[in-house]
Design a protein around this motif. Structure first.
Motif, PDB file in Angstrom:
ATOM      1  N   ILE A 104      50.460  37.366  40.317  1.00 33.01           N
ATOM      2  CA  ILE A 104      49.200  36.497  40.787  1.00 33.01           C
ATOM      3  C   ILE A 104      49.460  37.058  42.438  1.00 33.01           C
ATOM      4  O   ILE A 104      50.503  37.760  42.777  1.00 33.01           O
ATOM      5  CB  ILE A 104      49.692  35.456  40.756  1.00 33.01           C
ATOM      6  CG1 ILE A 104      50.580  35.325  39.776  1.00 33.01           C
ATOM      7  CG2 ILE A 104      49.022  34.582  41.666  1.00 33.01           C
ATOM      8  CD1 ILE A 104      49.275  34.737  39.088  1.00 33.01           C
ATOM      9  N   ARG A 108      48.266  38.023  46.003  1.00 28.10           N
ATOM     10  CA  ARG A 108      48.063  37.264  47.855  1.00 28.10           C
ATOM     11  C   ARG A 108      47.554  37.019  47.407  1.00 28.10           C
ATOM     12  O   ARG A 108      47.404  35.767  48.784  1.00 28.10           O
ATOM     13  CB  ARG A 108      48.794  38.303  48.572  1.00 28.10           C
ATOM     14  CG  ARG A 108      50.172  38.976  48.665  1.00 28.10           C
ATOM     15  CD  ARG A 108      50.128  39.613  49.824  1.00 28.10           C
ATOM     16  NE  ARG A 108      51.848  40.191  50.149  1.00 28.10           N
ATOM     17  CZ  ARG A 108      52.433  39.224  50.392  1.00 28.10           C
ATOM     18  NH1 ARG A 108      51.997  38.615  51.930  1.00 28.10           N
ATOM     19  NH2 ARG A 108      53.629  40.199  51.050  1.00 28.10           N
ATOM     20  N   THR A 113      46.799  33.066  45.916  1.00 28.10           N
ATOM     21  CA  THR A 113      47.613  32.710  46.542  1.00 28.10           C
ATOM     22  C   THR A 113      47.338  32.112  47.606  1.00 28.10           C
ATOM     23  O   THR A 113      47.969  30.977  47.468  1.00 28.10           O
ATOM     24  CB  THR A 113      49.124  33.405  46.661  1.00 28.10           C
ATOM     25  OG1 THR A 113      49.463  33.983  45.535  1.00 28.10           O
ATOM     26  CG2 THR A 113      50.270  32.264  46.985  1.00 28.10           C
ATOM     27  N   GLU A 114      46.869  32.764  48.356  1.00 25.72           N
ATOM     28  CA  GLU A 114      46.069  32.023  49.182  1.00 25.72           C
ATOM     29  C   GLU A 114      44.980  30.897  48.687  1.00 25.72           C
ATOM     30  O   GLU A 114      44.660  29.965  49.695  1.00 25.72           O
ATOM     31  CB  GLU A 114      45.484  33.233  50.494  1.00 25.72           C
ATOM     32  CG  GLU A 114      46.787  33.805  51.207  1.00 25.72           C
ATOM     33  CD  GLU A 114      47.319  33.127  51.809  1.00 25.72           C
ATOM     34  OE1 GLU A 114      47.498  32.080  53.033  1.00 25.72           O
ATOM     35  OE2 GLU A 114      48.948  33.456  51.943  1.00 25.72           O
ATOM     36  N   VAL A 138      54.422  25.970  46.100  1.00 22.05           N
ATOM     37  CA  VAL A 138      53.772  27.100  45.915  1.00 22.05           C
ATOM     38  C   VAL A 138      54.200  28.258  46.790  1.00 22.05           C
ATOM     39  O   VAL A 138      54.314  29.032  45.337  1.00 22.05           O
ATOM     40  CB  VAL A 138      52.124  27.273  45.464  1.00 22.05           C
ATOM     41  CG1 VAL A 138      51.939  28.607  45.362  1.00 22.05           C
ATOM     42  CG2 VAL A 138      51.534  26.166  44.844  1.00 22.05           C
ATOM     43  N   ARG A 163      56.142  30.807  44.721  1.00 20.34           N
ATOM     44  CA  ARG A 163      55.330  33.182  44.701  1.00 20.34           C
ATOM     45  C   ARG A 163      56.130  33.434  45.951  1.00 20.34           C
ATOM     46  O   ARG A 163      56.100  34.442  45.954  1.00 20.34           O
ATOM     47  CB  ARG A 163      53.788  32.396  45.168  1.00 20.34           C
ATOM     48  CG  ARG A 163      53.013  33.608  45.630  1.00 20.34           C
ATOM     49  CD  ARG A 163      53.189  34.857  44.347  1.00 20.34           C
ATOM     50  NE  ARG A 163      52.768  35.516  44.420  1.00 20.34           N
ATOM     51  CZ  ARG A 163      53.174  37.363  44.937  1.00 20.34           C
ATOM     52  NH1 ARG A 163      54.203  36.911  45.523  1.00 20.34           N
ATOM     53  NH2 ARG A 163      52.150  38.285  45.764  1.00 20.34           N
ATOM     54  N   TYR A 164      56.902  33.122  47.525  1.00 26.20           N
ATOM     55  CA  TYR A 164      56.555  33.400  48.188  1.00 26.20           C
ATOM     56  C   TYR A 164      58.666  33.945  48.373  1.00 26.20           C
ATOM     57  O   TYR A 164      59.214  34.754  49.183  1.00 26.20           O
ATOM     58  CB  TYR A 164      56.390  33.222  49.748  1.00 26.20           C
ATOM     59  CG  TYR A 164      54.913  33.584  49.739  1.00 26.20           C
ATOM     60  CD1 TYR A 164      54.526  34.049  48.958  1.00 26.20           C
ATOM     61  CD2 TYR A 164      54.045  33.050  50.580  1.00 26.20           C
ATOM     62  CE1 TYR A 164      53.609  35.558  49.454  1.00 26.20           C
ATOM     63  CE2 TYR A 164      52.307  33.281  50.346  1.00 26.20           C
ATOM     64  CZ  TYR A 164      52.174  33.981  49.686  1.00 26.20           C
ATOM     65  OH  TYR A 164      50.630  34.870  49.730  1.00 26.20           O
ATOM     66  N   LEU A 220      54.187  33.735  39.418  1.00 25.55           N
ATOM     67  CA  LEU A 220      54.511  33.675  40.602  1.00 25.55           C
ATOM     68  C   LEU A 220      56.110  33.505  41.178  1.00 25.55           C
ATOM     69  O   LEU A 220      55.924  35.105  41.980  1.00 25.55           O
ATOM     70  CB  LEU A 220      54.467  31.995  40.903  1.00 25.55           C
ATOM     71  CG  LEU A 220      53.328  31.157  41.110  1.00 25.55           C
ATOM     72  CD1 LEU A 220      53.670  29.273  40.873  1.00 25.55           C
ATOM     73  CD2 LEU A 220      52.071  31.673  41.523  1.00 25.55           C
ATOM     74  N   ARG A 278      56.275  38.002  43.073  1.00 22.51           N
ATOM     75  CA  ARG A 278      57.360  38.080  44.216  1.00 22.51           C
ATOM     76  C   ARG A 278      58.667  38.762  43.892  1.00 22.51           C
ATOM     77  O   ARG A 278      58.226  39.858  44.922  1.00 22.51           O
ATOM     78  CB  ARG A 278      58.028  36.659  44.376  1.00 22.51           C
ATOM     79  CG  ARG A 278      58.684  36.550  45.983  1.00 22.51           C
ATOM     80  CD  ARG A 278      57.868  37.164  47.177  1.00 22.51           C
ATOM     81  NE  ARG A 278      58.381  37.322  48.091  1.00 22.51           N
ATOM     82  CZ  ARG A 278      57.957  38.444  49.252  1.00 22.51           C
ATOM     83  NH1 ARG A 278      56.804  38.335  49.336  1.00 22.51           N
ATOM     84  NH2 ARG A 278      58.479  37.690  50.212  1.00 22.51           N
TER      85      ARG A 278
END
Length: 447
Positions: free
Chosen positions: A198, A200, A203-204, A218, A222-223, A331, A335
């Motif tokens: 996934i 960036r 994700t944004e 999220v 993810r982060y 996700l 990462r």
């Protein structure tokens, strides 16, 4: 360990010393010497297993199971095997129920997962099926039954794996001579087939259409690389240290393995989202994710996704994206892959995400488009470098055929460079009389 005694009337006996130090005798009657030696060999194997408290090897266990009642009774009388008349043959349903009840060291979620293969076993064999009558052929038929139900390959693989665990425990308890599922396997679809990276950018796009609560969910997955729902919904504000850019992640999944928590950095992408969430959090809030998400997800049967997956699919659709397999795990996988691409050591990344390097390599790390692009760029640089080397080599080869009276430019440049580098410099040397002396040496700079 055992010896044969030949009686005058033609009968034979096997003598041995039991683990309690008492001498025991097995009267075999009139049998051949060869057969007597075969029984003696088995007696020694049974005795060795008793002394060392080890399970019987498969061949001996089968020999015991096939014994005729008279010899089996004699061996039971001297304590080498269990008395068949006293021994209750275990039933499948009863054994499985007792096995689950005894495993107090597993979580309710694991028991819930076990209930599925247990239901399959009871339906196929029947609860009153005698455990030691299930053969390897029966286990193979059970696998074909699972395939016929239309289950996914990975699901069949896992359920057979659990069956091996169940029957392996029965073998340890000497309820069965061997594990019928030991060599019954089913190839699972590789994890790589269900992996998605996934980006960036995607994700944004997701974060733009999320409400404040889902922005945090999220972002943490993810982060932050947190497991969802268990770790995401267990995160407390008291464990988030924004000034130090660190936080404590409590992990219900690994607490039985002595790893109930871990410390991770608050990554730059995650920091502003947590800061904004903290500013709007109500006074006295305990958990970072408010509302009733935690109450619904943390059930007596373990952590459930409740409606998280359904709601997340709606968010993905609003962002104009297509849902991918294993929504939350990919996700987290993305990462971990990203952190390794940022040149963090694998043991550091694995510690931050709460797994091991071997698990990370097998289940999480992915090959991304950026990996291909870096390889292509590296190949172009190598190709350009190779072309330059080839060009210089050709030039030097052509220069070599000129007249010998003309000095080679390469040789002239080399001599000039060598003369320039070799300079006279003062060097401090040790005076062995105790002082320091100075002398001048011709040396290359840096030596």
């Amino acid at each position: 360990m055992a010896s044969i005694c030949n009686d005058p009337n033609g009968t034979r006996r096997i003598l041995f010393v039991a683990p309690d130090g008492k001498r025991k005798t097995i009267r075999l009657g009139k049998i051949s010497k060869r057969n007597c030696e075969a029984v003696k060999h088995r007696v020694e194997l049974l005795l060795s297993a008793k002394i060392t408290c080890h399970a019987l090897d498969g061949d001996t266990a089968r020999w015991v199971a096939a014994l005729e009642p008279p010899l089996a009774k004699k061996l039971a009388k001297v304590g080498l095997i269990e008395d068949r008349e006293k021994q209750e043959r275990a039933l499948l349903g009863q054994f499985l129920t007792e096995y689950v009840a005894k495993r107090i060291n597993v979580k309710p979620a694991t028991r819930e997962v076990w209930s599925q293969p247990i239901r399959n076993l009871k339906e196929f064999f029947g609860e009153n099926r005698v455990l030691d009558t299930i053969t390897e052929g029966d286990a193979e038929d059970f696998k074909l039954h699972l395939i016929g139900t239309g289950l996914a390959s990975t699901t069949i693989h896992k359920r057979l794996q659990f069956c091996r665990t169940f029957f392996g425990n029965a073998k340890k308890r000497k309820l069965i001579p061997e594990n019928p599922f030991e060599n019954v396997n089913h190839k699972a679809i590789g994890v790589k087939d269900r992996q998605r990276f996934i980006t960036r950018e995607d994700t944004e796009r997701l974060l733009e259409v999320c409400d404040p609560t889902w922005r945090v969910i999220v972002a943490l997955a993810r982060y932050g690389g947190l497991r969802c729902p268990s770790e995401v919904l267990s995160l407390r504000w008291q464990d988030v240290y924004l000034p130090k850019c660190r936080m404590i992640v409590r992990s219900p999944k690994t607490e039985n393995h002595g790893k109930d928590r871990r410390e991770i950095p608050i990554f730059p992408e995650l920091f502003p989202i947590l800061r904004d969430a903290q500013e709007i959090a109500p006074d006295g809030a305990i958990y970072v994710i408010g509302g009733n998400y935690r109450d619904k997800a943390n059930t007596p049967q373990g952590w459930r996704n409740i409606n998280l997956r359904t709601q997340f699919e709606r968010i993905i659709d609003r962002a104009g994206l297509t849902p991918w397999p294993r929504l939350f795990q990919n996700l987290r996988s993305s990462r971990e892959t990203e952190l390794l691409a940022d040149q963090h050591s694998i043991h550091v990344v694995a510690d931050w995400l709460g797994n091991t390097p071997s698990i990370a390599i097998k289940h999480y790390l992915q090959v991304t488009e950026e990996d291909f692009q870096r390889a292509i760029k590296g190949s172009k640089r190598d190709a350009q470098s190779g072309a330059q080397v080839a060009q210089k080599t050709t030039q030097h080869r052509h220069a070599g055929v000129r007249s010998n009276s003309q000095e080679s430019p390469l040789k002239r440049d080399t001599e000039a460079t060598s003369a320039k580098r070799c300079e006279t410099q003062p060097v401090a040397t040790k005076d062995f009389s105790g002082g320091q002396g100075i002398r001048t040496l011709n040396r290359l700079p840096g030596t």
